[in-house]
Design a protein around this motif. Structure first.
Motif, short mmCIF file in Angstrom:
data_model
loop_
_atom_site.label_atom_id
_atom_site.label_comp_id
_atom_site.label_asym_id
_atom_site.label_seq_id
_atom_site.Cartn_x
_atom_site.Cartn_y
_atom_site.Cartn_z
N ASN A 43 0.85 -1.19 0.00
CA ASN A 43 0.00 0.00 0.00
C ASN A 43 0.88 1.24 0.00
OD1 ASN A 43 -2.39 -1.56 0.19
ND2 ASN A 43 -2.16 -1.67 2.42
N SER A 71 5.77 4.39 2.84
CA SER A 71 5.70 5.84 3.00
C SER A 71 7.10 6.34 3.33
CB SER A 71 4.73 6.23 4.12
OG SER A 71 5.24 5.82 5.38
N ASP A 122 1.03 4.96 1.39
CA ASP A 122 0.40 5.87 2.35
C ASP A 122 -1.01 5.39 2.72
OD1 ASP A 122 2.53 7.70 2.63
OD2 ASP A 122 1.98 8.66 0.75
N ASN A 123 -1.09 4.09 3.03
CA ASN A 123 -2.32 3.43 3.50
C ASN A 123 -3.40 3.27 2.43
OD1 ASN A 123 -1.55 3.00 6.28
ND2 ASN A 123 -1.72 5.23 6.52
N GLU A 124 -3.05 3.49 1.15
CA GLU A 124 -3.99 3.23 0.07
C GLU A 124 -3.38 2.20 -0.87
OE1 GLU A 124 -6.84 6.69 -1.25
OE2 GLU A 124 -4.75 7.38 -1.39
N LYS A 125 -4.24 1.30 -1.39
CA LYS A 125 -3.74 0.29 -2.31
C LYS A 125 -3.15 0.95 -3.54
CE LYS A 125 -5.06 -3.88 -4.85
NZ LYS A 125 -6.14 -4.81 -5.19
N ASN A 159 2.83 -1.19 4.24
CA ASN A 159 2.50 0.19 3.87
C ASN A 159 3.79 0.96 3.59
OD1 ASN A 159 0.66 2.44 3.57
ND2 ASN A 159 1.55 3.24 5.46
N GLN A 174 7.98 5.45 6.87
CA GLN A 174 8.39 4.06 7.06
C GLN A 174 9.85 3.86 6.63
OE1 GLN A 174 6.81 1.64 8.52
NE2 GLN A 174 4.74 2.44 8.70
#
Length: 466
Positions: A261, A305, A263-266, A303, A308
């Motif tokens: 993912n 980003s 930034d928390n979006e697929k 995730n 991360q």
């Protein structure tokens, strides 16, 4: 201890038993080369490189094959948009793939087959499926009779009736059944093509891997791997084609990595959140990107980003700092320490826990956690007033082995230019001619410490980066 892995085919953790003792035949689906690879492509490249490294660490001789799809609808479209011919564009992005994955520490496969180099085998494969009644020609296209293969759906665990729901024959298709899939596509005007018994055309996507597996690894292999998105329909169709022709199980173990993912979006094209590795490694150390990927279990979604990656960079630097401090203390130590056996026993415990983690479905997340515990122990040992050389060397040895499996470097490795490597190789050749074998071995060890492996062949000395 023995390796266990999650087999998608049976949906359970199973002991790994290779076809031939001590050897592993492994095939990993590679990219379709019409652009630079994105972080989603990088995950299987890194994950299955790690699996390969661990199998080799455990003593297996691994034959590792990973393909390039170098002719496809996407490549044809990209070539048209960029004003290039298909083969030139594909070659450019194959080189870019090697460059980007090389920086991520991915070792090259033993064989990187290409569709365009496997065309005779693909055509022969399709011909034999037609002869056996599993495929049929329709106005220049060739389709696979899906219903004729009784086990269709066994990888995705779907029944043929469930798969039929919502399936329709599209305008322009000449299928007998909506579930049938294409093996050979007739060429459209202006498209690249190959001659075949059914006219000018090119292969469908799924048949390519079946032909390459058969050519380079045989009818049955140990491990077939790829991203979770490939399990259906790509891998399902591979099984149908290969097992219909060969009448043998295609692969004993199927392993698939999870999604990434952003930034928390697929990650998806519709959202426009594809991130190219080519761009990421301009901003972050490629080893940080790799460490981020292996710091999660391969089947878990992760995730991606900047935060991360920053966290991964901090963790990797913590390991490297301890490693460097252990090296420095080793140079200063005069062996006045006591209780050495206790420390060795504690270090060995973490070695065993690392093996236990990796044996458990290649659980690199737990393996990294073990490394951090070993680093913590190393920091405690460094606070001792007196240290022992053998203990320090054992710390470094275990950290070296663990980092080699994960494909990261803890020791400082100065990057050598190709010209510098060639100069050292020539000096080594001259030293051997002069029977100065000490200097020759010294040069080999120096290059090895810098990630350069030499191979002496009848044609001369070859080298590669690892």
């Amino acid at each position: 201890m023995s390796i266990k892995l999650y087999n998608t085919l049976n949906r359970k953790i199973e002991p790994f038993v290779p076809l031939e003792e001590g050897k592993v035949k492994m095939y990993v689906c590679g990219p379709t080369v019409y652009n630079y690879i994105h972080i989603g492509n990088a995950r299987p490249a890194v994950v299955f490189d790690m699996v390969r490294r661990y199998l080799e660490y455990r003593g297996y001789e691994v034959t590792y094959v990973s393909n390039f799809t170098d002719v496809d609808d996407k490549i044809i479209k990209a070539a048209e948009e960029m004003g290039e011919d298909v083969q030139t564009l594909a070659e450019r992005f194959i080189e870019a793939y090697h460059e980007d994955t090389g920086k991520l520490g991915v070792k090259k496969a033993d064989v990187h087959p290409r569709v365009t180099d496997t065309m005779p085998e693909i055509i022969s494969f399709i011909e034999r499926l037609v002869e056996k009644g599993f495929a049929y020609e329709a106005e220049g296209d060739v389709y696979f009779r899906t219903r004729k293969f009784d086990d269709y759906g066994k990888l995705s665990h779907q029944s043929i009736d469930d798969l039929q729901l919502g399936t329709r024959i599209q305008v322009g298709e000449k299928k007998e059944d909506a579930l049938d899939f294409v093996l050979w596509k007739s060429a459209k005007p202006g498209e690249i093509y190959w001659d075949s018994p059914w006219g000018n055309g090119r292969p469908g996507w799924h048949i390519e891997c079946s032909a390459m597996v058969k050519k380079y690894l045989g009818n049955t292999i140990d491990i077939h791997a790829g991203g979770q998105d490939l399990s259906f329909p790509h891998h399902e169709n591979e099984i149908a084609q290969s097992e219909a022709l060969n009448e043998k199980q295609m692969a004993n173990y199927w392993i698939h990595n999870g999604y990434i993912n952003i930034d928390n979006e697929k990650m998806s094209k519709s959202l426009g959140n594809f991130i190219l590795v080519h761009d990421i490694i301009k901003k972050f150390d490629p080893e940080v990107v790799r460490f981020f990927i292996v710091n999660a279990h391969y089947r878990s979604p992760i995730n991606f980003s900047d935060d991360q990656l920053t966290s991964a960079a901090s963790g990797l630097e913590r390991m490297r700092t301890t490693y460097k401090n252990l090296q420095h203390r080793l140079q200063e130590t005069v062996n006045l320490a006591e209780d050495n056996d206790k420390w060795v026993k504690d270090i060995k415990k973490y070695h065993d826990e690392f093996i236990e983690a990796m044996d458990d479905d290649f659980n690199s997340a737990n393996a990294v956690a073990v490394m951090f515990e070993l680093v913590k122990l190393g920091n405690i040992y460094l606070r001792e007033k007196h240290t022992n050389k053998e203990v320090l060397q054992y710390f470094l040895k275990q950290l070296d082995e663990m980092s080699l499996v994960l494909g990261i470097h803890l020791k400082e490795v100065a990057t050598l230019l190709d010209e510098e490597i060639e100069t050292l190789i020539q000096e080594r050749i001259d030293a051997r001619k002069n029977r100065d074998f000490h200097r020759a071995d010294e040069i080999r060890d120096t290059l090895k410490d810098k990630g350069i492996i030499l191979e002496d062949t009848p044609q001369g000395t070859r080298w590669k980066r690892v």
